[in-house]
Structure formats: C-alpha cells, structure tokens
Design an enzyme around this catalytic site. Sequence first.
Site, PDB file in Angstrom:
ATOM      1  N   ARG A  46     -40.491  -0.216  11.280  1.00 22.88           N
ATOM      2  CA  ARG A  46     -41.717  -1.328  11.249  1.00 22.88           C
ATOM      3  C   ARG A  46     -42.812  -0.758  12.538  1.00 22.88           C
ATOM      4  NH1 ARG A  46     -38.659  -5.894   9.578  1.00 22.88           N
ATOM      5  NH2 ARG A  46     -36.569  -5.751   9.943  1.00 22.88           N
ATOM      6  N   ASP A  47     -43.949  -1.454  12.303  1.00 21.04           N
ATOM      7  CA  ASP A  47     -45.393  -1.297  12.562  1.00 21.04           C
ATOM      8  C   ASP A  47     -45.307  -1.491  13.499  1.00 21.04           C
ATOM      9  OD1 ASP A  47     -48.336  -0.146  10.875  1.00 21.04           O
ATOM     10  OD2 ASP A  47     -48.037  -1.213  12.467  1.00 21.04           O
ATOM     11  N   ILE A  48     -45.741  -0.656  14.663  1.00 21.95           N
ATOM     12  CA  ILE A  48     -45.647  -1.241  15.938  1.00 21.95           C
ATOM     13  C   ILE A  48     -46.883  -2.319  15.868  1.00 21.95           C
ATOM     14  CG2 ILE A  48     -48.029   0.139  16.946  1.00 21.95           C
ATOM     15  CD1 ILE A  48     -45.751   0.995  19.136  1.00 21.95           C
ATOM     16  N   ASN A  54     -53.245   4.793   3.006  1.00 20.18           N
ATOM     17  CA  ASN A  54     -54.490   4.990   2.986  1.00 20.18           C
ATOM     18  C   ASN A  54     -54.827   6.285   3.472  1.00 20.18           C
ATOM     19  OD1 ASN A  54     -56.170   1.982   3.642  1.00 20.18           O
ATOM     20  ND2 ASN A  54     -54.501   2.463   5.486  1.00 20.18           N
ATOM     21  N   GLU A 101     -54.953   6.567   9.927  1.00 18.82           N
ATOM     22  CA  GLU A 101     -55.376   6.577  11.460  1.00 18.82           C
ATOM     23  C   GLU A 101     -54.339   7.428  11.508  1.00 18.82           C
ATOM     24  OE1 GLU A 101     -53.311   3.472  14.725  1.00 18.82           O
ATOM     25  OE2 GLU A 101     -54.244   3.365  13.247  1.00 18.82           O
ATOM     26  N   VAL A 102     -52.609   7.469  10.565  1.00 18.17           N
ATOM     27  CA  VAL A 102     -51.805   8.318  11.032  1.00 18.17           C
ATOM     28  C   VAL A 102     -51.519   9.281  10.520  1.00 18.17           C
ATOM     29  CG1 VAL A 102     -49.674   8.629  12.038  1.00 18.17           C
ATOM     30  CG2 VAL A 102     -50.713   7.255  12.454  1.00 18.17           C
ATOM     31  N   HIS A 157     -47.543   7.989   5.062  1.00 18.64           N
ATOM     32  CA  HIS A 157     -46.982   6.579   4.839  1.00 18.64           C
ATOM     33  C   HIS A 157     -47.725   5.661   3.887  1.00 18.64           C
ATOM     34  CE1 HIS A 157     -50.455   6.606   7.364  1.00 18.64           C
ATOM     35  NE2 HIS A 157     -50.380   5.723   8.025  1.00 18.64           N
ATOM     36  N   HIS A 197     -47.114   1.889   3.989  1.00 23.79           N
ATOM     37  CA  HIS A 197     -47.454  -0.044   3.957  1.00 23.79           C
ATOM     38  C   HIS A 197     -46.724  -0.376   3.123  1.00 23.79           C
ATOM     39  CE1 HIS A 197     -50.397   1.310   7.314  1.00 23.79           C
ATOM     40  NE2 HIS A 197     -50.548   2.090   6.798  1.00 23.79           N
TER      41      HIS A 197
HETATM   42  P1  5GP Z   1     -52.685   3.787   8.815  1.00 24.32           P
HETATM   43  O1  5GP Z   1     -54.872   2.839   9.085  1.00 24.32           O
HETATM   44  O2  5GP Z   1     -52.696   5.943   9.173  1.00 24.32           O
HETATM   45  O3  5GP Z   1     -52.729   3.867   7.514  1.00 24.32           O
HETATM   46  O4  5GP Z   1     -51.833   3.456   9.260  1.00 24.32           O
HETATM   47  C1  5GP Z   1     -50.973   3.932  10.113  1.00 24.32           C
HETATM   48  C2  5GP Z   1     -50.465   2.673  11.365  1.00 24.32           C
HETATM   49  O5  5GP Z   1     -49.157   2.766  11.796  1.00 24.32           O
HETATM   50  C3  5GP Z   1     -51.185   1.449  12.107  1.00 24.32           C
HETATM   51  O6  5GP Z   1     -50.882  -0.070  10.858  1.00 24.32           O
HETATM   52  C4  5GP Z   1     -50.345   1.605  13.094  1.00 24.32           C
HETATM   53  O7  5GP Z   1     -50.036  -0.312  13.421  1.00 24.32           O
HETATM   54  C5  5GP Z   1     -49.102   2.174  13.069  1.00 24.32           C
HETATM   55  N1  5GP Z   1     -48.263   2.820  14.279  1.00 24.32           N
HETATM   56  C6  5GP Z   1     -49.917   3.643  15.551  1.00 24.32           C
HETATM   57  N2  5GP Z   1     -48.810   3.971  16.097  1.00 24.32           N
HETATM   58  C7  5GP Z   1     -47.500   3.505  15.729  1.00 24.32           C
HETATM   59  C8  5GP Z   1     -46.403   4.014  17.088  1.00 24.32           C
HETATM   60  O8  5GP Z   1     -46.296   4.458  17.907  1.00 24.32           O
HETATM   61  N3  5GP Z   1     -45.536   3.649  16.133  1.00 24.32           N
HETATM   62  C9  5GP Z   1     -44.841   2.076  15.215  1.00 24.32           C
HETATM   63  N4  5GP Z   1     -43.982   2.232  14.718  1.00 24.32           N
HETATM   64  N5  5GP Z   1     -46.400   2.770  14.517  1.00 24.32           N
HETATM   65  C10 5GP Z   1     -47.567   2.760  14.204  1.00 24.32           C
END
Ligand code: 5GP
Length: 126
Positions: free
Chosen positions: A34-36, A96, A104-105, A109, A111
């Site tokens: 699950r997303d945090i 993304n 961001e990460v 991944h 979503h």
């Molecule tokens: P991005 O912007 O890279 O597509 O999405 C990264 C997602 O990772 C964001 O929706 C953010 O809420 C989620 N996220 C960031 N850090 C963590 C974490 O430590 N644990 C979990 N479960 N989700 C995270």
Amino acid sequence: MAYSYDDNNIFAKILRKEIPSDIVAENDHALAFRDISPKAPTHVLVIPKGKYVSFDDFAANAPADEITAFMRLCAQVAKSEGVSLDIGNGFRAITNAGNDGVQEVPHFHLHILGGRMMGPMLLLPE
Ligand code: 5GP
C-alpha cells in the site's frame, strides 16, 4: 546510456525489509504494497523485485518471466482489491518516469488506484 539504479532508494529498502510496508501480495518477481500516502481508497504500488529504474527500463530489459510475473501480480491485486472489471468498477494504473513524469522513487512501480471515480486523466500545473 545504461540506466543507473540507486540501491538506496526507498523501495529497494522495502524489498530488503529494512523498512516496513503494508504488503498486499507477492510472487517470485514482484511485490505489491500500500502507498504510504494513498490518493484513493485503493492505492497499491506494484514493483518488480529486480533493479529497474523506470517503466522503460523494465519494458526494455526485464526477462519475459519477470514481466509476466509483474503483470500477473497487477491483475491479482486489482481483483483482491475488488476493482478489476470482472467483479468491480475499475481502476487507474499509472507509472511516472523521470523528471518530466515527476517520478519520486527511482525504482519502477505501477500505482493501482481505485475505489472512487478517478476524475480527469491529467491535471497540469499552471
Ligand atoms: P512516484 O511519484 O515515484 O510515481 O510515486 C512514489 C510513491 O511512493 C508516492 O505515491 C509515495 O506516497 C510513495 N511512497 C514514498 N515513500 C514511501 C514509503 O516509504 N512507503 C510506501 N509504502 N510508499 C511510499
């Protein structure tokens, strides 16, 4: 140019169980948790266990068995969350990539978002 993977990104730490996550499902090559910071009642992230920076890295370089396992886990999650089209109302799957994609990460991944009407596909900043 080769994709450069950062072993210290937050999802690498989740895969190594160095930080906790709320795991939804798992198979040999992929993990779903699950997303945090959920943006919908269902907001699950599906990641490959291999080191892929982004969707294009994964699509270009992952072996077929890893791609199949990843996609099957996405289908399993959509179903277990009750949003797949055979039992539910649908969902949105987003990935993304890089700066313009506002990633961001830097570990690939997907979503999976659902449980409510998701609205317009894209809202751009002014
Ligand atoms: P991005 O912007 O890279 O597509 O999405 C990264 C997602 O990772 C964001 O929706 C953010 O809420 C989620 N996220 C960031 N850090 C963590 C974490 O430590 N644990 C979990 N479960 N989700 C995270």
